[in-house]
Design an enzyme around this catalytic site. Structure first.
Site, PDB file in Angstrom:
ATOM      1  N   ASP A  90      -2.096   0.973   7.347  1.00 11.76           N
ATOM      2  CA  ASP A  90      -1.385   0.799   6.079  1.00 11.76           C
ATOM      3  C   ASP A  90      -0.992  -0.662   5.862  1.00 11.76           C
ATOM      4  O   ASP A  90      -1.042  -1.164   4.741  1.00 11.76           O
ATOM      5  CB  ASP A  90      -0.149   1.706   6.029  1.00 11.76           C
ATOM      6  CG  ASP A  90      -0.534   3.166   6.146  1.00 11.76           C
ATOM      7  OD1 ASP A  90      -1.029   3.722   5.156  1.00 11.76           O
ATOM      8  OD2 ASP A  90      -0.363   3.740   7.242  1.00 11.76           O
ATOM      9  N   GLU A 137      -1.414  -1.592  -4.814  1.00  7.27           N
ATOM     10  CA  GLU A 137      -2.672  -0.877  -5.016  1.00  7.27           C
ATOM     11  C   GLU A 137      -2.450   0.261  -5.995  1.00  7.27           C
ATOM     12  O   GLU A 137      -1.459   0.985  -5.916  1.00  7.27           O
ATOM     13  CB  GLU A 137      -3.210  -0.343  -3.691  1.00  7.27           C
ATOM     14  CG  GLU A 137      -4.601   0.218  -3.830  1.00  7.27           C
ATOM     15  CD  GLU A 137      -5.278   0.512  -2.506  1.00  7.27           C
ATOM     16  OE1 GLU A 137      -6.359   1.111  -2.544  1.00  7.27           O
ATOM     17  OE2 GLU A 137      -4.726   0.171  -1.453  1.00  7.27           O
ATOM     18  N   ASP A 174       0.880  -1.164   0.000  1.00  9.24           N
ATOM     19  CA  ASP A 174       0.000   0.000   0.000  1.00  9.24           C
ATOM     20  C   ASP A 174       0.918   1.215   0.000  1.00  9.24           C
ATOM     21  O   ASP A 174       1.401   1.636   1.048  1.00  9.24           O
ATOM     22  CB  ASP A 174      -0.901   0.000   1.236  1.00  9.24           C
ATOM     23  CG  ASP A 174      -1.798   1.223   1.294  1.00  9.24           C
ATOM     24  OD1 ASP A 174      -2.268   1.668   0.229  1.00  9.24           O
ATOM     25  OD2 ASP A 174      -2.018   1.741   2.401  1.00  9.24           O
TER      26      ASP A 174
END
Length: 164
Positions: free
Chosen positions: A139, A67, A7
């Site tokens: 996160d 992502e 992420d």
């Protein structure tokens, strides 16, 4: 198969490692790479790159899932996020790994069953799916969700790759 989910973020880059054994998903590790706001932005990108290189070297994942960047209201933030994402992708590619990219809605769909799930729903499902003792840091939880998304999509990705 060991999957490293990432992420990306310019201040915090979350990472999560899972193993897929048959239909089972097994948590290996998770955390975040924190960059110092006192450093110049290129040095922060270097921290992300070297941090992920170390994780790749230690755990030897077989695939990396990242992502995708969403379009933010603040253009500067979106650009910085894109650069952090680039540093993460370069770390993976330099490690000889294939990189797979997923949108936030794809990740939510894979983990919760709906692309419009709330962040807390995703975190709670990750805790349950990976049998974690507690909800992971935000996160890191997002990174684990990206890894789970890839684990659930890996078969389809292989079919698409063979069709090309």
């Amino acid at each position: 198969m060991i999957i490293l989910g990432i992420d990306p973020g310019s201040r915090k880059t979350g990472y999560g490692l899972i193993s897929k054994e048959g239909n089972r998903l097994i948590h290996i590790d998770n955390g975040a790479i924190f960059t110092s706001s006192a450093k110049d932005f290129p040095q922060r990108l270097q921290q992300i790159y070297f941090g992920l290189c170390g994780i790749i070297e230690e755990y030897q994942p077989t695939a990396v899932a990242v992502e995708n960047v969403f379009v933010a209201k603040n253009v500067q933030s979106a650009l910085k996020l894109g650069q952090a994402r680039g540093a993460a992708i370069v770390a993976a590619v330099c490690g000889g790994l294939s990189v797979f990219e997923y949108s936030a809605s794809q990740v939510k769909q894979a983990v919760v069953g709906t692309g419009r799930a709330e962040k807390l729903q995703v975190q709670q499902m990750i805790k349950v799916l990976l049998n974690l003792p507690e909800i992971a840091q935000e996160d890191a939880s997002d990174a684990l969700a990206v890894a789970v998304c890839h684990a659930n999509s890996a078969g389809m990705n292989n079919l698409v790759r063979l069709a090309r």
